[in-house]
Scaffold this active site. Structure first.
Site, PDB file in Angstrom:
ATOM      1  N   SER A 187       0.492 -11.726  -8.374  1.00 23.21           N
ATOM      2  CA  SER A 187       0.055 -10.356  -7.885  1.00 23.21           C
ATOM      3  C   SER A 187      -0.812  -9.808  -7.605  1.00 23.21           C
ATOM      4  O   SER A 187      -0.864  -9.185  -6.953  1.00 23.21           O
ATOM      5  CB  SER A 187       1.761 -10.533  -6.585  1.00 23.21           C
ATOM      6  OG  SER A 187       2.720 -10.911  -6.992  1.00 23.21           O
ATOM      7  N   GLU A 219      -0.966 -13.821   6.869  1.00 21.96           N
ATOM      8  CA  GLU A 219       0.047 -14.508   5.920  1.00 21.96           C
ATOM      9  C   GLU A 219       1.310 -14.189   5.785  1.00 21.96           C
ATOM     10  O   GLU A 219       1.988 -15.199   5.719  1.00 21.96           O
ATOM     11  CB  GLU A 219      -0.730 -14.778   4.543  1.00 21.96           C
ATOM     12  CG  GLU A 219      -0.458 -15.943   3.359  1.00 21.96           C
ATOM     13  CD  GLU A 219      -0.797 -15.764   2.593  1.00 21.96           C
ATOM     14  OE1 GLU A 219      -0.329 -16.068   0.825  1.00 21.96           O
ATOM     15  OE2 GLU A 219      -2.214 -15.261   1.860  1.00 21.96           O
TER      16      GLU A 219
END
Length: 387
Positions: free
Chosen positions: A140, A252
């Protein structure tokens, strides 16, 4: 979108056109894609023909303006499509990425020439889109990406690798996050649109990754070794990539939330029906207090989640969905999905652990929801920063 505990409830943004779209999408998934489900799971990726058929029906690029071949709608139309896909139990087509994410980047940051070049193909299904951020060592942490793009004349020369790329096995068009300036952190990241095929020099698809869930949706590794792409494929300005991604990530995460709530709703519907038919100790499962209490918890969590999601969708449609709220939605809705599906599976007993029952596949599919789009631990950090 009725479900136990939601009867009579309609999202505040819902219009008759959404109902028509839902019916069309439901028919497509159930009659044209689901009959091939077992084969798609074995092959590990969807059929390109199903993307083309979805394009013919007008189900791709719903929020793309009509002048570029799209549906001329907004995110609410994408949300209806993704809801119906999950409710149908169809998991092969990567529409959440293809239409829910990729087209948005091109609409927001593409030049007129880029929009004319790529959006019609994405809307027709002739092009399948992907976005490649994650790298083998990055996860991430987007600022830590190592894939480089070096400017040489009119081209960028790209070297590096990406992993966990949804639609990566079939994609023709990949929005690639790269470092155009390795001396900078976030300010050195750019987005470059790569038109790829298995014959592209300097590009190679890796294996389709074997996952515990989402078996029919292709997830691949991508490798770039001095892959050349025109400077005209730069999306927006050089060095703006990280900020473009940060601006698009709320959508998203909302896309992920739509799938989470639909999965919760489907799990409750399947389990209520099963519990009414299945008997234990001389009476239906619904005749046992524990079953009723569990279903009450799941229905309540689903209703609260649906209302939170609809508020976020309405905010997003108005351009008002902020990063912390999107993070809250992704965090709470995916945690709820895993919790509700797990509780529902328990009611199925041993049958819930067999893949012939949809609840078992839903259990395996749910787990990744807490990982992609930024892990839920990252979501907590984003939320905590504003407290």
């Amino acid at each position: 979108m009725p479900t136990p505990g939601l009867d009579g409830y309609a999202p505040p943004w819902l219009k008759p056109e959404h109902d028509d779209l839902a019916e069309l999408a439901r028919d497509f998934f159930t009659k044209q894609v689901l009959p091939h489900a077992e084969r798609l799971e074995r092959q590990g990726h969807p059929d390109r023909e199903h993307y083309l058929r979805a394009g013919e029906l007008g189900l791709l690029g719903l929020s793309v303006p009509e002048e570029y071949g799209g549906g001329g709608g907004d995110f609410t139309h994408e949300a209806v499509l993704l809801h119906e896909q999950t409710m149908a139990g169809e998991g092969s087509l990567g529409l959440a990425v293809h239409s829910g994410i990729v087209t948005g980047y091109i609409r927001h940051y593409g030049t007129e020439e880029q929009k004319q070049r790529w959006l019609p193909g994405l809307a027709s299904g002739e092009l399948i889109g992907a976005i490649a951020m994650t790298e083998p060592g990055g996860g991430s942490d987007l600022q830590a990406i190592r894939t480089k793009a070096v400017r040489e004349g009119d081209d960028y020369v790209i070297s590096g690798s990406k992993t966990f790329i949804t639609n990566g096995g079939l994609a023709d068009l990949v929005i690639l996050a790269v470092k155009t300036d390795t001396t900078q952190g976030a300010a050195g990241i750019s987005l470059i649109v790569c038109e790829i095929s298995d014959k592209s020099e300097g590009f190679r698809r890796g294996r389709l990754l074997e996952k515990i869930g989402l078996h029919s949706n292709d997830t691949a590794e991508l490798f770039f070794d001095d892959f050349r792409v025109s400077h005209r494929n730069l999306l927006g300005e050089e060095g703006a990539g990280f900020y473009q991604m940060m601006a698009q990530l709320p959508q998203e995460r909302l896309v992920i939330g739509v799938g989470a709530v639909a999965a919760m709703q489907r799990a409750v519907e399947l389990t209520v029906a099963y519990a009414k038919e299945r008997t234990a100790f001389g009476k239906p499962l619904t005749g046992h207090q524990n079953t009723r209490m569990v279903l009450a918890d799941c229905a309540t969590r689903t209703r609260a989640s649906r209302i939170f999601l609809d508020d976020c969708i309405a905010r997003h449609a108005r351009g008002e969905l902020d990063v912390p709220t999107a993070a809250m939605a992704k965090l709470w809705l995916t945690e709820g999905q895993c919790e509700v599906v797990d509780k529902c599976l328990q009611i199925f007993g041993g049958y819930g652990y067999t893949t012939e029952y949809p609840i078992a596949r839903m259990y395996a599919d749910a787990r990744v929801q807490k990982i992609y789009g930024g892990t839920n631990e990252i979501m907590k950090e984003l939320i905590a920063r504003v407290l």
